[in-house]
Design a protein around this motif. Structure first.
Motif, short mmCIF file in Angstrom:
data_model
loop_
_atom_site.label_atom_id
_atom_site.label_comp_id
_atom_site.label_asym_id
_atom_site.label_seq_id
_atom_site.Cartn_x
_atom_site.Cartn_y
_atom_site.Cartn_z
N ARG A 157 93.79 30.52 -51.28
CA ARG A 157 94.51 29.75 -50.94
C ARG A 157 94.97 28.54 -51.40
O ARG A 157 96.23 28.38 -51.44
CB ARG A 157 94.31 29.63 -49.03
N GLN A 158 93.93 27.91 -51.99
CA GLN A 158 94.19 26.56 -52.52
C GLN A 158 95.24 27.08 -53.79
O GLN A 158 96.28 26.25 -54.21
CB GLN A 158 93.11 26.03 -53.13
N ILE A 159 94.81 28.15 -54.54
CA ILE A 159 95.66 28.44 -55.61
C ILE A 159 96.87 28.87 -55.45
O ILE A 159 98.04 28.36 -56.06
CB ILE A 159 94.76 29.43 -56.33
N ILE A 160 97.27 29.52 -54.27
CA ILE A 160 98.66 29.89 -53.70
C ILE A 160 99.42 28.78 -53.43
O ILE A 160 100.45 28.72 -53.93
CB ILE A 160 98.44 30.93 -52.67
N ASP A 161 98.86 27.88 -52.65
CA ASP A 161 99.72 26.62 -52.11
C ASP A 161 100.08 25.86 -53.43
O ASP A 161 101.25 25.31 -53.29
CB ASP A 161 98.65 25.99 -51.29
N ARG A 162 99.06 25.56 -54.40
CA ARG A 162 99.46 24.62 -55.40
C ARG A 162 100.55 25.54 -56.33
O ARG A 162 101.29 24.72 -56.84
CB ARG A 162 98.08 24.49 -56.27
N ALA A 163 100.25 26.81 -56.63
CA ALA A 163 101.34 27.72 -57.29
C ALA A 163 102.80 27.58 -56.69
O ALA A 163 103.64 27.17 -57.33
CB ALA A 163 100.76 28.66 -57.78
N HIS A 164 102.75 27.69 -55.52
CA HIS A 164 103.96 27.64 -54.67
C HIS A 164 104.80 26.29 -54.68
O HIS A 164 105.79 26.14 -54.90
CB HIS A 164 103.85 28.03 -53.02
N ALA A 165 103.85 25.12 -54.58
CA ALA A 165 104.24 23.97 -54.58
C ALA A 165 104.83 23.45 -56.07
O ALA A 165 105.79 22.75 -56.29
CB ALA A 165 103.08 22.88 -54.47
N ALA A 166 104.56 24.33 -57.08
CA ALA A 166 104.99 24.02 -58.42
C ALA A 166 106.03 24.89 -58.65
O ALA A 166 106.69 24.87 -59.76
CB ALA A 166 103.71 24.27 -59.43
N GLY A 167 106.30 25.69 -57.66
CA GLY A 167 107.68 26.43 -57.94
C GLY A 167 107.47 27.84 -58.66
O GLY A 167 108.62 28.48 -58.83
N THR A 168 106.35 28.31 -58.42
CA THR A 168 106.06 29.58 -59.06
C THR A 168 105.54 30.70 -58.08
O THR A 168 105.22 30.24 -56.94
CB THR A 168 104.88 29.60 -60.29
N CYS A 169 105.82 31.93 -58.40
CA CYS A 169 105.37 33.03 -57.49
C CYS A 169 103.86 33.17 -57.53
O CYS A 169 103.30 32.56 -58.61
CB CYS A 169 105.88 34.37 -58.11
N VAL A 170 103.30 33.83 -56.91
CA VAL A 170 101.74 34.19 -57.08
C VAL A 170 101.47 35.59 -56.55
O VAL A 170 101.91 36.27 -55.54
CB VAL A 170 101.00 33.34 -56.21
N ALA A 171 101.16 36.56 -57.94
CA ALA A 171 100.83 37.74 -57.50
C ALA A 171 99.24 37.96 -57.61
O ALA A 171 98.58 36.98 -58.13
CB ALA A 171 101.24 38.82 -58.81
N GLY A 172 98.72 38.75 -56.86
CA GLY A 172 97.27 39.06 -57.08
C GLY A 172 96.97 40.57 -57.16
O GLY A 172 97.62 41.32 -57.07
#
Length: 374
Positions: free
Chosen positions: A275-290
């Motif tokens: 969740r930390q990675i998802i939140d930080r990536a979204h804050a940087a304006g990127t999508c997150v796939a897993g």
């Protein structure tokens, strides 16, 4: 109407996560072979001293196209400048991006970056398990196109951690954040058969997705939550992933090393890291796939407790809705007869790492259209 220049931007075409590589050496050249993903113009390289405890000076840096082995295509090897200068000194913990090199860099080509390290001491920075033969030599041979000086082979990339190209503004990149499976262990060396390589070839061949660049930021043995084999995914996320130019999607596929290390990591703790990675990536304006974590029964550290954590984490990946896209690697590679094991035809032999066939199946399981999904 905007200018043509404004409609273009830098996109990462190759990457490798920085780590510690043992003692640094002065008066030594490195000829580093890397495989591009997306093509474009005005390539730039990034040199890293992220783990150095002293400055490192690159006396000369060149880039050319490989013919075979350490030999370059005649006329292709060109000097790279940094702020107009032929040499550059990088402070401890820092990195530097080169000036753009005029011309075009083709997709799916073997770029050769040759570095002459004129002054270095202390700790070297680079990527340990390249699964690609590169070369080193004493003295300054960076400008040479022949292979006569390059008799010493190495299996690591020193100092170079990214290459980018200028491409259309609608072109982006996916950065794979992972461990040894992403790094390519058990795939065939010198053949670019890691799963991100297979994915790259798919993305270049009319996938319908604007994501064309691929950077492989896997580190063998890496964990989400704890340092060890490289800094943890949480610590290195900014440097290795979010700092890459043109990144549109972070592909998170990591966690097996947290689980199998028997340190007591729970599913809730690993999910909190995700969740930390998802939140930080979204804050940087990127999508997150897993990607779901692969089965590992038969590996020496397998046990029922670790398997229970894996199943719970995979349930989160599949059903939480917190990721913008999900690829079910577990479903694609597990045995239908024993779902806690890799299907033998995809097993690299140690019951943890996929072989070349497994790597290809992983890439084929990714839906390119969903890499643009947020």
């Amino acid at each position: 109407m905007g200018s043509g220049k404004a409609s273009r931007h830098q996109v990462v075409t190759w990457g490798a996560s920085a780590d510690r590589l043992g003692p640094a050496a002065a008066d030594r050249s490195y000829r580093l072979v890397v495989r591009t993903s997306v093509g474009g113009t005005h390539p730039r390289i990034r040199l890293s001293n992220a783990f150095g405890d002293r400055p490192v000076t690159f006396g000369s840096v060149y880039a050319g196209v490989r013919a075979e082995g350490a030999r370059l295509v005649p006329g292709s090897n060109r000097r790279i400048a940094f702020g107009g200068a032929r040499s550059v000194t990088v402070a401890p913990g820092d990195s530097v991006t080169s000036d753009p090199l005029p011309g075009r860099l083709a997709a799916q080509s073997d770029l050769v970056v040759s570095l002459y390290v004129s002054d270095a001491a202390g700790q070297a920075t680079g990527h340990g398990m390249a699964m690609q033969t590169s070369y080193t030599a004493a003295g300054d041979h960076a400008g040479e196109e022949g292979d006569g000086s390059w008799s010493e082979r190495i299996g690591s990339w020193f100092y170079l951690d990214a290459v980018s190209v200028e491409s259309g503004a609608d072109t982006g990149a996916v950065v794979a954040l992972g461990d040894s499976i992403t790094d390519g262990w058990q795939s065939t060396s010198d053949t670019n058969r890691r799963w991100p390589d297979y994915l790259s070839r798919r993305l270049q061949s009319g996938s319908g997705s604007g994501v064309k660049g691929v950077a492989n930021e896997g580190i063998s043995g890496n964990k989400v939550l704890a340092d060890g084999a490289g800094q943890s995914a949480l610590v290195r996320l900014q440097r290795d992933v979010l700092s890459q130019p043109g990144v549109r999607t972070v592909f998170l596929f990591e966690g097996i090393n947290d689980i199998k290390a028997h340190t007591g990591v729970t599913a809730d703790q690993l999910i909190a890291g995700y969740r930390q990675i998802i939140d930080r990536a979204h804050a940087a304006g990127t999508c997150v796939a897993g990607g779901t974590i692969l089965p590992f029964k038969g590996w020496s550290e397998f046990d029922a407790a670790g398997e229970a954590v894996r199943q719970e984490v995979n349930d989160f990946i599949r059903s939480s809705g917190e990721l913008d896209a999900v690829t079910d690697f577990d479903k694609a590679l597990r045995s239908p007869y024993d779902p806690e094991r890799l299907l033998p035809v995809f097993d690299g032999g140690d019951h943890l790492h996929p072989n070349d066939k497994g790597m290809r199946v992983m890439a084929d399981a990714v839906d390119p259209a969903k890499l643009d999904s947020c």
